[in-house]
Scaffold this motif. Structure first.
Motif, PDB file in Angstrom:
ATOM      1  N   VAL A 141       6.635 -11.876  12.639  1.00 22.53           N
ATOM      2  CA  VAL A 141       5.320 -11.690  11.553  1.00 22.53           C
ATOM      3  C   VAL A 141       4.120 -11.631  12.231  1.00 22.53           C
ATOM      4  O   VAL A 141       3.240 -11.254  11.620  1.00 22.53           O
ATOM      5  N   ARG A 161       3.273 -10.124  14.565  1.00 20.95           N
ATOM      6  CA  ARG A 161       2.725  -8.648  14.919  1.00 20.95           C
ATOM      7  C   ARG A 161       1.783  -8.446  13.890  1.00 20.95           C
ATOM      8  O   ARG A 161       1.299  -7.414  14.164  1.00 20.95           O
ATOM      9  N   PHE A 162       1.986  -8.729  12.807  1.00 20.82           N
ATOM     10  CA  PHE A 162       1.264  -8.474  11.566  1.00 20.82           C
ATOM     11  C   PHE A 162       0.234  -9.398  11.308  1.00 20.82           C
ATOM     12  O   PHE A 162      -1.254  -8.877  10.718  1.00 20.82           O
ATOM     13  N   ALA A 187       4.732  -6.917   6.365  1.00 26.33           N
ATOM     14  CA  ALA A 187       5.606  -7.742   7.387  1.00 26.33           C
ATOM     15  C   ALA A 187       7.057  -7.839   6.796  1.00 26.33           C
ATOM     16  O   ALA A 187       7.967  -7.600   7.806  1.00 26.33           O
ATOM     17  N   GLN A 188       7.426  -8.388   5.808  1.00 21.88           N
ATOM     18  CA  GLN A 188       8.706  -8.406   5.225  1.00 21.88           C
ATOM     19  C   GLN A 188       9.572  -7.328   5.423  1.00 21.88           C
ATOM     20  O   GLN A 188      10.548  -7.156   5.818  1.00 21.88           O
ATOM     21  N   TRP A 196       9.036  -4.335   6.927  1.00 23.59           N
ATOM     22  CA  TRP A 196       9.235  -3.855   8.312  1.00 23.59           C
ATOM     23  C   TRP A 196      10.568  -4.467   9.007  1.00 23.59           C
ATOM     24  O   TRP A 196      11.228  -4.101   9.589  1.00 23.59           O
TER      25      TRP A 196
END
Length: 346
Positions: free
Chosen positions: A293, A295-296, A314-315, A317
């Protein structure tokens, strides 16, 4: 007048220092004989050969031919990694009978750990024991149910500040009671839960849940890192799944954070298991996917400023990520298959 003699044998060897490794690299570049290099550095020739084996790497010339070269930095890095992995394993299981005896003698009979240990050695009643120093180390690490407050003399002395405190609250069932079928990820419907915070100040946080078998993840923005926020997040999922909710959510594994203190009450459809204090590895899937998470949404971000579509991105991906442990299928694919099976059986 008699002289006192030391009974401690001094070790005749020492580990190589970074300076010595630098000497070895400089002398190797001068192409000196290895016997001479060992003599100048002040080490045994066998030690030199071991160090060269440790720090030598393959290099490529401009004409694409290969050669080997020793680097002091490489040797130091390999040495540091080996030292990190050289700790002895804990002897908790092997010394379990002795530890039970120790706990009774210290907590009930008020003996010091050293007195209890010495008495047990004298009576020779346990095949495996721990020395006094190891016992105190285990107390600092929180590995045995004896705390410094139980040792009147110890609390008067300075000691290490870092230690694992035993969780004082009994929030629910321990992870030790979690069935094997849940541990082995063989049954669908068992989840791990945690929160992802932004700024340290109170405010909105993310509630994350991961299904253990499929690794399917839910990321929900909730009002705060509170038990009320967690209850509201679960209610959102309850509305989303409707009548399937009790079949999709059979159990939840949580840490001992204060925000999960009422989780057993707010999740009556299944069982809540609580991990040991300071044991994030017991929620390995959840911890790993929390890092994804980031990363976003980087650390320190005010969650109230993060748009809902970023949380959803995010979820999606994470759930759409092909994984080798799933045969390069995605969590979303496996999760939908399980939901279809539940729907057809309803």
């Amino acid at each position: 007048m008699s002289q006192k003699h030391s009974t401690t044998n001094k070790r005749s060897f020492q580990h190589l220092t970074p300076y010595q490794r630098g000497q070895i690299q400089a002398l190797m570049e001068q192409k000196l004989p290895k016997t001479q290099i060992a003599k100048q550095v002040g080490i045994a020739r066998s030690t030199l050969y071991e160090e060269l084996k440790r720090g030598t790497v393959d290099q490529m010339r401009s004409d694409l031919t290969h050669y080997k070269r020793y680097f002091a930095d490489t040797g130091q890095l390999v040495y540091a990694e080996h030292r990190k992995n050289s700790r002895k394993p804990y002897k908790l299981a092997a010394a379990a009978p002795f530890l039970q005896y120790l706990e009774n003698e210290v907590l009930q009979n008020k003996l010091s750990p050293d007195a209890a240990c010495g008495r047990a050695k004298l009576q020779n009643i346990f095949p495996v024991m721990l020395c006094t120093k190891t016992i105190y180390n285990y107390i600092d690490l929180g590995l045995i149910p004896i705390k410094s407050i139980d040792l009147p003399l110890r609390v008067r002395r300075n000691r290490k500040k870092h230690h694992c405190r035993k969780n004082r609250r009994l929030l629910g069932e321990s992870i030790e009671q979690r069935p094997q079928i849940v541990d082995s990820r063989q049954e669908f419907g068992h989840w791990e839960i945690d929160t992802v915070v932004g700024k340290r100040a109170s405010g909105e946080v993310l509630l994350t849940l991961d299904e253990r078998m499929t690794r399917r993840r839910h990321v929900l923005k909730i009002s705060g890192k509170t038990k009320e926020g967690v209850a509201a997040g679960l209610e959102t999922l309850r509305r989303q799944y409707g009548s399937l909710f009790p079949k999709v959510f059979k159990s939840i594994t949580s840490d001992n954070g204060s925000e999960f203190s009422d989780l057993t009450e707010s999740f009556k459809e299944g069982t809540v298991y609580f991990t040991h204090p300071y044991s994030s590895g017991e929620r390995g899937t959840n911890e790993k996917q929390n890092s994804l998470v980031r990363r976003f949404i980087p650390k320190g971000t005010d969650m109230s400023t993060v748009p809902d579509y970023v949380v959803q991105k995010a979820q999606d991906w994470i759930n759409g990520l092909p994984r080798r442990l799933l045969g390069y299928r995605t969590s979303e694919e496996l999760f939908k298959e399980q939901i279809a099976l539940l729907s057809s059986a309803a």
